[in-house]
Design a protein around this motif. Sequence first.
Motif, PDB file in Angstrom:
ATOM      1  N   ARG A  12      56.131 -15.698  23.589  1.00 27.57           N
ATOM      2  CA  ARG A  12      56.601 -14.622  24.458  1.00 27.57           C
ATOM      3  C   ARG A  12      57.277 -13.550  23.593  1.00 27.57           C
ATOM      4  O   ARG A  12      58.069 -13.868  22.712  1.00 27.57           O
ATOM      5  N   SER A  13      56.959 -12.298  23.855  1.00 26.40           N
ATOM      6  CA  SER A  13      57.593 -11.213  23.116  1.00 26.40           C
ATOM      7  C   SER A  13      58.636 -10.531  23.985  1.00 26.40           C
ATOM      8  O   SER A  13      58.412 -10.295  25.177  1.00 26.40           O
ATOM      9  N   GLN A  14      59.762 -10.239  23.383  1.00 24.46           N
ATOM     10  CA  GLN A  14      60.863  -9.548  24.052  1.00 24.46           C
ATOM     11  C   GLN A  14      61.031  -8.199  23.373  1.00 24.46           C
ATOM     12  O   GLN A  14      61.409  -8.122  22.201  1.00 24.46           O
ATOM     13  N   ILE A  15      60.724  -7.110  24.083  1.00 25.28           N
ATOM     14  CA  ILE A  15      60.782  -5.782  23.499  1.00 25.28           C
ATOM     15  C   ILE A  15      62.070  -5.103  23.923  1.00 25.28           C
ATOM     16  O   ILE A  15      62.385  -5.024  25.111  1.00 25.28           O
ATOM     17  N   TYR A  16      62.804  -4.622  22.932  1.00 26.14           N
ATOM     18  CA  TYR A  16      64.031  -3.890  23.238  1.00 26.14           C
ATOM     19  C   TYR A  16      63.963  -2.511  22.596  1.00 26.14           C
ATOM     20  O   TYR A  16      63.819  -2.385  21.385  1.00 26.14           O
TER      21      TYR A  16
ATOM     22  N   TRP B 138      53.623 -17.034   5.368  1.00 25.69           N
ATOM     23  CA  TRP B 138      54.416 -18.037   4.669  1.00 25.69           C
ATOM     24  C   TRP B 138      55.365 -18.774   5.609  1.00 25.69           C
ATOM     25  O   TRP B 138      56.046 -19.705   5.189  1.00 25.69           O
ATOM     26  N   ILE B 139      55.423 -18.356   6.868  1.00 27.43           N
ATOM     27  CA  ILE B 139      56.270 -19.037   7.855  1.00 27.43           C
ATOM     28  C   ILE B 139      55.438 -20.133   8.522  1.00 27.43           C
ATOM     29  O   ILE B 139      54.415 -19.857   9.147  1.00 27.43           O
ATOM     30  N   ARG B 140      55.877 -21.364   8.394  1.00 29.79           N
ATOM     31  CA  ARG B 140      55.068 -22.480   8.875  1.00 29.79           C
ATOM     32  C   ARG B 140      55.121 -22.644  10.386  1.00 29.79           C
ATOM     33  O   ARG B 140      54.105 -22.914  11.031  1.00 29.79           O
ATOM     34  N   GLU B 141      56.305 -22.506  10.965  1.00 34.26           N
ATOM     35  CA  GLU B 141      56.463 -22.805  12.395  1.00 34.26           C
ATOM     36  C   GLU B 141      56.417 -21.520  13.212  1.00 34.26           C
ATOM     37  O   GLU B 141      57.196 -20.588  12.982  1.00 34.26           O
ATOM     38  N   ALA B 142      55.510 -21.466  14.169  1.00 35.57           N
ATOM     39  CA  ALA B 142      55.388 -20.280  15.020  1.00 35.57           C
ATOM     40  C   ALA B 142      56.537 -20.246  16.030  1.00 35.57           C
ATOM     41  O   ALA B 142      56.933 -21.277  16.571  1.00 35.57           O
ATOM     42  N   PRO B 143      57.081 -19.073  16.319  1.00 34.11           N
ATOM     43  CA  PRO B 143      58.160 -18.984  17.305  1.00 34.11           C
ATOM     44  C   PRO B 143      57.625 -19.140  18.729  1.00 34.11           C
ATOM     45  O   PRO B 143      56.487 -18.770  19.021  1.00 34.11           O
ATOM     46  N   GLN B 144      58.454 -19.692  19.592  1.00 30.77           N
ATOM     47  CA  GLN B 144      58.117 -19.730  21.014  1.00 30.77           C
ATOM     48  C   GLN B 144      58.357 -18.366  21.657  1.00 30.77           C
ATOM     49  O   GLN B 144      57.684 -17.994  22.609  1.00 30.77           O
ATOM     50  N   ALA B 145      59.324 -17.641  21.123  1.00 29.85           N
ATOM     51  CA  ALA B 145      59.632 -16.300  21.604  1.00 29.85           C
ATOM     52  C   ALA B 145      60.090 -15.466  20.412  1.00 29.85           C
ATOM     53  O   ALA B 145      60.772 -15.958  19.521  1.00 29.85           O
ATOM     54  N   TRP B 146      59.704 -14.213  20.403  1.00 30.01           N
ATOM     55  CA  TRP B 146      60.140 -13.331  19.322  1.00 30.01           C
ATOM     56  C   TRP B 146      60.530 -11.979  19.886  1.00 30.01           C
ATOM     57  O   TRP B 146      60.019 -11.548  20.915  1.00 30.01           O
TER      58      TRP B 146
ATOM     59  N   ARG C 246      52.034  -4.533   6.262  1.00 28.68           N
ATOM     60  CA  ARG C 246      52.378  -5.276   5.050  1.00 28.68           C
ATOM     61  C   ARG C 246      53.421  -6.356   5.343  1.00 28.68           C
ATOM     62  O   ARG C 246      53.389  -7.437   4.755  1.00 28.68           O
ATOM     63  N   MET C 247      54.349  -6.059   6.247  1.00 24.85           N
ATOM     64  CA  MET C 247      55.363  -7.050   6.586  1.00 24.85           C
ATOM     65  C   MET C 247      54.742  -8.191   7.378  1.00 24.85           C
ATOM     66  O   MET C 247      55.128  -9.364   7.215  1.00 24.85           O
ATOM     67  N   GLU C 248      53.786  -7.874   8.249  1.00 24.60           N
ATOM     68  CA  GLU C 248      53.132  -8.932   9.027  1.00 24.60           C
ATOM     69  C   GLU C 248      52.404  -9.910   8.122  1.00 24.60           C
ATOM     70  O   GLU C 248      52.344 -11.114   8.424  1.00 24.60           O
ATOM     71  N   GLU C 249      51.852  -9.438   7.003  1.00 19.59           N
ATOM     72  CA  GLU C 249      51.176 -10.333   6.068  1.00 19.59           C
ATOM     73  C   GLU C 249      52.131 -11.384   5.518  1.00 19.59           C
ATOM     74  O   GLU C 249      51.710 -12.500   5.167  1.00 19.59           O
ATOM     75  N   ARG C 250      53.408 -11.056   5.445  1.00 19.53           N
ATOM     76  CA  ARG C 250      54.397 -12.005   4.935  1.00 19.53           C
ATOM     77  C   ARG C 250      54.640 -13.174   5.892  1.00 19.53           C
ATOM     78  O   ARG C 250      55.190 -14.201   5.505  1.00 19.53           O
ATOM     79  N   LEU C 251      54.236 -13.016   7.154  1.00 15.59           N
ATOM     80  CA  LEU C 251      54.425 -14.099   8.120  1.00 15.59           C
ATOM     81  C   LEU C 251      53.540 -15.306   7.828  1.00 15.59           C
ATOM     82  O   LEU C 251      53.774 -16.380   8.376  1.00 15.59           O
TER      83      LEU C 251
ATOM     84  N   SER D 188      51.653 -10.045  17.672  1.00 16.88           N
ATOM     85  CA  SER D 188      51.236 -10.712  18.904  1.00 16.88           C
ATOM     86  C   SER D 188      49.953 -11.509  18.703  1.00 16.88           C
ATOM     87  O   SER D 188      49.786 -12.603  19.248  1.00 16.88           O
ATOM     88  N   ALA D 189      49.029 -10.959  17.900  1.00 17.19           N
ATOM     89  CA  ALA D 189      47.785 -11.674  17.625  1.00 17.19           C
ATOM     90  C   ALA D 189      48.035 -12.903  16.772  1.00 17.19           C
ATOM     91  O   ALA D 189      47.346 -13.921  16.922  1.00 17.19           O
ATOM     92  N   ARG D 190      49.004 -12.842  15.895  1.00 19.93           N
ATOM     93  CA  ARG D 190      49.324 -14.009  15.062  1.00 19.93           C
ATOM     94  C   ARG D 190      49.970 -15.111  15.899  1.00 19.93           C
ATOM     95  O   ARG D 190      49.761 -16.297  15.651  1.00 19.93           O
ATOM     96  N   TYR D 191      50.783 -14.699  16.887  1.00 20.17           N
ATOM     97  CA  TYR D 191      51.476 -15.673  17.739  1.00 20.17           C
ATOM     98  C   TYR D 191      51.061 -15.459  19.199  1.00 20.17           C
ATOM     99  O   TYR D 191      51.862 -15.007  20.032  1.00 20.17           O
TER     100      TYR D 191
END
Length: 300
Positions: A74-78, A42-50, A35-40, A67-70
């Motif tokens: 690059r994804s940074q997992i912590y 409304w974000i116009r600019e895709a991140p270069q890294a998240w 459900r939270m991913e659906e809210r993305l 990851s499929a949306r962007y």
Amino acid sequence: MSSERPPTIDPVAAARWHAGAPALSPWLHEEVARRMEERLQWIREAPQAWGDWDMVRGGLQGHALVSARYPKARSQIYESAAHCEAVAQQALAKPWWSPVRWSAASPQFGLPADASVQMLWANMALHTAADPQALITQWHRALGVDGYLMFSCLGPDTLRELHGVYAALGWPPAGHSFTDMHDWGDMLVHAGFAEPVMDMERITLTFATPERLVQELRELGCNLHPDRFPALRGRRWRETLYQALSDRLADPENAGQLALTFEIIYGHAFKPAPRVRVSSSSAVSLQDMRALLRQGGKER
């Protein structure tokens, strides 16, 4: 202003839970992530890294959706809990011959460097933090200027039926109190975020038996209240609990299923360019100075 520690969270119990929580993605966490991913949208600019903060507990399927949306980001997992890091690495491992393994979008692991990501994703983590203000400050530090935070957590109405059962039996609280979304908004502003947007919804989960209900709750969390039962409880206590759950939570309109309410809070906020007020003695961090130079020294 010092970090605000929730008065009904035992920090020792919270640390113990965090260090030993099941290294899996509960169904509710995955549903909230979806459900939270659906809210993305409304974000116009895709991140270069998240950054994905505590991905395993937050939801492996949710990570895949973002990851499929962007796909180029690059994804940074912590994983702040050590026992979850190996699970995260195994879940995202690619065969050595896969071209994705060597692409710029391959996931990285470890604490995000300061100002290194444009989006910070934190699903269902904040409500068990003994020092949530400090955690929000960490998220703010990881984001670059104009980056944004997406998070979710449990709200005050969560498990109201279970709290009623415990109160009726004269038992200590069933769990700690969850923070209201307006207070989360205040903490975001205090950490340096701007334009926080908060909303909430309620999700009702049903269970066929009290045993299945308790199993689900054990995967979701544990009782962190300082006034919880101070010692182990026996078989009779468990039988009393199961009977009370069956008697009080059964929904006659839903074939006697046991119903529990979960209030879900969603939060979104931006990291603005730093504002510097010049005085006879001013101090500016290296990170903020770099951001100011990129902005031409203009306040936003």
